[in-house]
Design a protein around this motif. Sequence first.
Motif, PDB file in Angstrom:
ATOM      1  N   ASN A  31      52.647  26.278 -15.855  1.00 33.24           N
ATOM      2  CA  ASN A  31      51.319  26.803 -16.099  1.00 33.24           C
ATOM      3  C   ASN A  31      49.987  25.899 -16.350  1.00 33.24           C
ATOM      4  O   ASN A  31      49.038  26.040 -16.317  1.00 33.24           O
ATOM      5  N   CYS A  59      53.260  25.039 -25.699  1.00 35.31           N
ATOM      6  CA  CYS A  59      53.114  26.491 -25.022  1.00 35.31           C
ATOM      7  C   CYS A  59      53.822  27.577 -26.043  1.00 35.31           C
ATOM      8  O   CYS A  59      53.252  28.517 -26.149  1.00 35.31           O
ATOM      9  N   SER A  65      53.013  31.556 -21.742  1.00 35.18           N
ATOM     10  CA  SER A  65      54.297  31.127 -20.977  1.00 35.18           C
ATOM     11  C   SER A  65      54.209  29.925 -19.913  1.00 35.18           C
ATOM     12  O   SER A  65      53.108  29.653 -19.497  1.00 35.18           O
ATOM     13  N   ARG A  68      54.523  29.155 -14.105  1.00 32.08           N
ATOM     14  CA  ARG A  68      53.931  30.097 -13.061  1.00 32.08           C
ATOM     15  C   ARG A  68      54.707  31.177 -12.614  1.00 32.08           C
ATOM     16  O   ARG A  68      56.053  31.048 -12.566  1.00 32.08           O
ATOM     17  N   LYS A  69      54.203  32.225 -12.434  1.00 33.65           N
ATOM     18  CA  LYS A  69      55.146  33.450 -11.659  1.00 33.65           C
ATOM     19  C   LYS A  69      54.560  33.518 -10.355  1.00 33.65           C
ATOM     20  O   LYS A  69      53.423  33.318  -9.952  1.00 33.65           O
TER      21      LYS A  69
END
Length: 112
Positions: A31, A59, A65, A68-69
């Motif tokens: 992220n 983080c 989080s 990345r999703k």
Amino acid sequence: MNNIIEIDGHKAVVSLDPDIGQLRGEFLGLNGGADFYADNIADLHKEGSLSLKVFLEVCAEKGISPFRKFSGRFNVRLNTETHEAAVVAARAANKSLNEWVADVIESAAHEE
């Protein structure tokens, strides 16, 4: 030319930064940025491991989080001839265009 290496179970792309004459690594799927530099591959692994550790710690401290999703969806723009050729190839394989494209990408993405 870019290459992929794995450090502590995470993939990173490696390229030569000609401005500073060093190898540059950048983790994929994070992220945020966790890039790292070194003069050789052994040191690049060490620096990458340290960079990833610091990134994951930050983080965790911030409750973010680190990864990345991915939704599994994306749009592709093609010229009309390539689009038509892909439709024909998909039909010849008795697949939908989506199935055919997914199969081609999966095959290409997992080649090593």
